[in-house]
Structure formats: C-alpha cells, structure tokens
Design a protein around this motif. Structure first.
Motif, PDB file in Angstrom:
ATOM      1  N   GLY A 118       0.800  -1.212   0.000  1.00  0.00           N
ATOM      2  CA  GLY A 118       0.000   0.000   0.000  1.00  0.00           C
ATOM      3  C   GLY A 118       0.837   1.269   0.000  1.00  0.00           C
ATOM      4  N   ALA A 119       2.058   1.172   0.531  1.00  0.00           N
ATOM      5  CA  ALA A 119       2.941   2.336   0.614  1.00  0.00           C
ATOM      6  C   ALA A 119       4.391   1.853   0.620  1.00  0.00           C
ATOM      7  CB  ALA A 119       2.657   3.129   1.889  1.00  0.00           C
ATOM      8  N   THR A 120       5.283   2.750   0.317  1.00  0.00           N
ATOM      9  CA  THR A 120       6.706   2.425   0.333  1.00  0.00           C
ATOM     10  C   THR A 120       7.151   2.089   1.745  1.00  0.00           C
ATOM     11  OG1 THR A 120       7.112   3.888  -1.532  1.00  0.00           O
ATOM     12  CG2 THR A 120       9.014   3.336  -0.167  1.00  0.00           C
ATOM     13  N   ARG A 121       7.939   1.048   1.882  1.00  0.00           N
ATOM     14  CA  ARG A 121       8.466   0.617   3.175  1.00  0.00           C
ATOM     15  C   ARG A 121       9.889   1.163   3.307  1.00  0.00           C
ATOM     16  NH1 ARG A 121       5.529  -0.450   6.178  1.00  0.00           N
ATOM     17  NH2 ARG A 121       4.625  -2.406   5.517  1.00  0.00           N
ATOM     18  N   ARG A 122      10.116   2.021   4.305  1.00  0.00           N
ATOM     19  CA  ARG A 122      11.455   2.582   4.526  1.00  0.00           C
ATOM     20  C   ARG A 122      12.246   1.650   5.438  1.00  0.00           C
ATOM     21  NH1 ARG A 122      13.441   7.210   4.016  1.00  0.00           N
ATOM     22  NH2 ARG A 122      14.030   7.415   6.197  1.00  0.00           N
ATOM     23  N   LEU A 123      13.498   1.387   5.035  1.00  0.00           N
ATOM     24  CA  LEU A 123      14.353   0.471   5.777  1.00  0.00           C
ATOM     25  C   LEU A 123      15.685   1.133   6.104  1.00  0.00           C
ATOM     26  CD1 LEU A 123      13.803  -2.676   3.514  1.00  0.00           C
ATOM     27  CD2 LEU A 123      12.511  -2.026   5.552  1.00  0.00           C
TER      28      LEU A 123
ATOM     29  N   ARG B 144      16.532  -3.345   8.507  1.00  0.00           N
ATOM     30  CA  ARG B 144      15.542  -3.305   9.581  1.00  0.00           C
ATOM     31  C   ARG B 144      14.563  -2.187   9.253  1.00  0.00           C
ATOM     32  NH1 ARG B 144      18.793  -3.748  14.139  1.00  0.00           N
ATOM     33  NH2 ARG B 144      18.469  -5.958  13.797  1.00  0.00           N
ATOM     34  N   ARG B 145      13.344  -2.369   9.659  1.00  0.00           N
ATOM     35  CA  ARG B 145      12.336  -1.320   9.445  1.00  0.00           C
ATOM     36  C   ARG B 145      12.810  -0.010  10.053  1.00  0.00           C
ATOM     37  NH1 ARG B 145       6.413  -2.997   9.015  1.00  0.00           N
ATOM     38  NH2 ARG B 145       6.207  -0.814   9.533  1.00  0.00           N
TER      39      ARG B 145
END
Length: 185
Positions: A159-164, A182-183
């Motif tokens: 649904g949205a970009t996952r920042r890591l 890691r998140r």
C-alpha cells in the motif's frame, strides 16, 4: 517478544524463483546460520510443499548431498515449522504446525511466543505480513544474476513504500551479497 525476519534469495532484477539462485556450500551455510539464530520457521503452503518434497529425504540420507546441504536439512528437520494455509490443514513433516485463525493475531502470537525470533521464507506470505506491519527485519541474499522473469519480490505490491535502515552488507565469495535491513523507525 521475538522478531519476524523475512529472508529470501533473489536476483538483481528481483526474481525469487528458487531455481535462479546459486545453491552452493556458502549459500547454504548463510541460511543455516540464519536458521540457527531463529526459534522457528514460517512459510506459506506453497513453500512448505516445495520444502517437504525434498529436504526430509536429504536429512534422512536418502539423497546424496554435500555436507553443508545435509547440515541445513538436518537442522531444518529439527526446527519448528509453522505454515499458513487456507486450503490444507495436515502438515505431517516433523515439527510442522498449522497457523490458524486471524493472520495478524496468529503471527503476532507466534512472535510473542518465540523469543529467538521467527524466520519467514515465503514471498507471497511476506507481502501479506508486510501489509500488516508485522515484519521487523529483512535478510536477503542477492545473487549476481538477471533472470528476466518472475516471480519477483513484492510483485503483488504494498500500500505504501516501506522505509528500511541498512544493518549490514556482507559479500560472499560466490558473488552474492548478504544484505540485512531493519524497518526504519
């Protein structure tokens, strides 16, 4: 509470077809170390069925295999394995268990009950769990190959970009790169 770590082989173009990676002693040693550090494995039905069709025979010595591959198989045999499936309820492989009920609750309960963490190795299940914000760490082995086909990582989308945040990057002698993210907070 344990962490949920998503780990998979993938090519430079994101292909997660298990036949496209380098299957050598170094690769198997990498995944054996990850499995050693985890308290349990978590798969979807398709991955479980692929694994149960080969690895128990390797662990029993019915398939000729190099030492690193036999070590992986033997340790996998002993590891608790949890499977998410809406179509199958019987999982006869040693130490295998169906994870039932509401997906978010069932996986959170598994994380809570597994202080050493859970190692997730199914791409489609990872998308569902990432949409539920349940994945804590990402440990990918990126192979120096361009497959030119799928399936690809996160093909179904989020649904949205996952920042890591990058934790580590380790080059292997076979040309693959082990990356740990890691998140981001």
């Amino acid at each position: 509470m344990g962490t949920l770590t998503f780990s998979l082989n993938l090519t430079l173009d994101g292909c997660v077809d298990h036949q496209e990676g380098i299957a050598d002693d170094e690769t198997h040693a990498f995944f054996t170390r990850l499995m050693d550090d985890a308290g349990a494995m978590l798969w979807g039905r398709v991955t479980y069925e692929m694994m149960e069709g080969y690895w128990p025979a390797v662990a029993r010595g019915e398939v000729d295999a190099p030492p690193a591959i036999r070590e992986w198989a033997t340790k996998l045999e002993a590891k608790p394995k949890y499977v998410v499936s809406t179509t199958r309820t019987d999982f006869p492989w040693t130490h295998s268990h169906a994870l039932t009920g509401d997906l978010r609750s069932a996986v959170q309960e598994l994380k809570d009950a597994t202080p050493d963490g859970v190692l997730l190795g199914s791409g489609q299940l990872a998308v569902a769990l990432d949409r539920l914000d349940l994945i804590d760490d990402y440990r990918f082995l990126v192979h120096p190959r361009i497959a030119g086909h799928g399936p690809t990582l996160y093909q179904a989308g989020l649904g949205a970009t996952r920042r890591l945040e990058r934790v580590s990057t380790i080059p292997l002698t076979n040309g693959a790169i082990a990356v740990h993210y890691r998140r981001a907070g």
